[in-house]
Design an enzyme around this catalytic site. Sequence first.
Site, mmCIF file in Angstrom:
data_model
loop_
_atom_site.group_PDB
_atom_site.id
_atom_site.type_symbol
_atom_site.label_atom_id
_atom_site.label_comp_id
_atom_site.label_asym_id
_atom_site.label_seq_id
_atom_site.Cartn_x
_atom_site.Cartn_y
_atom_site.Cartn_z
ATOM 1 N N SER A 141 12.821 20.155 -9.266
ATOM 2 C CA SER A 141 13.341 21.312 -8.549
ATOM 3 C C SER A 141 13.626 20.961 -7.086
ATOM 4 O O SER A 141 14.348 20.014 -6.812
ATOM 5 C CB SER A 141 12.365 22.484 -8.693
ATOM 6 N N ASP B 290 15.077 24.169 -14.937
ATOM 7 C CA ASP B 290 14.118 23.669 -13.953
ATOM 8 C C ASP B 290 12.927 22.981 -14.621
ATOM 9 O O ASP B 290 12.230 23.570 -15.447
ATOM 10 C CB ASP B 290 13.631 24.859 -13.117
#
Length: 253
Positions: A39, A152
């Site tokens: 991320s 993610d």
Amino acid sequence: MQKIGVALSGGGARGIAHLGVLAALDELRIPVAHLAGVSSGAIAAAFYAAGFSPAEILRLLATTNVARLMRPAFSRYGLLRLDAVEQLFVRHLGLDATFADLKYPLTLVATDLVEGVSVYFSEGPLIPPLVASSAVPIVYRPVEYQGRQLVDGGLLNNLPVEPLLDQGLRVIGVHCNPINHAARVTNFRNLIERTLQLAINANTIPRQLRCDVLIEPPELRLYRPLGYRRAPELYEIGYRYTMSLAEQLHALV
């Protein structure tokens, strides 16, 4: 001399603290042999591995409306694309950038929604895995890549130490997502932020224990995951806290 791997967690704007951490590691001359990121940590790691200094990355952020790119918002279908974020990566890293082009070995982590597993990328094209690792679930559409639906990586692994441990490296884990136990949930945006943070944070606890040194600046708990306007403060927090661990980090090497 020990070889060192650095794992960078996700955490939204709090991930800007990673840049301060990397700046301190440079100043302390900690020999980084491999980076792993997820991320916002994937973004920091990718730009650093590409040769950008932490200060340069911070300046890049200052000239980019990151809040507009990353702020949760909903289309009529409930999900947004990451086209603008991808264009930003391409502009600075190059359309045809590959892992082999980087100055440091790098592993990026995404989540396969269908199989329900973490997927690790360390070779081939750089941009698609980087975009996928940043695709916050529900807020952004999954990234279709290599026959997978990817989101993610922090959903299942928000502190990717495994690729570093597998190589026998000593691990510095940088966790920028501490829980603020006094935080109040007062609106829908707060609810989304808090829900994702609590769900994701749980998967880091066993991984924190596997780090030789854990860098988790407690001040970060006071900053919102979308507080990009406070980038200089977040950078400084990461830098100061890491410098305070200088003796421990030198002992690791």
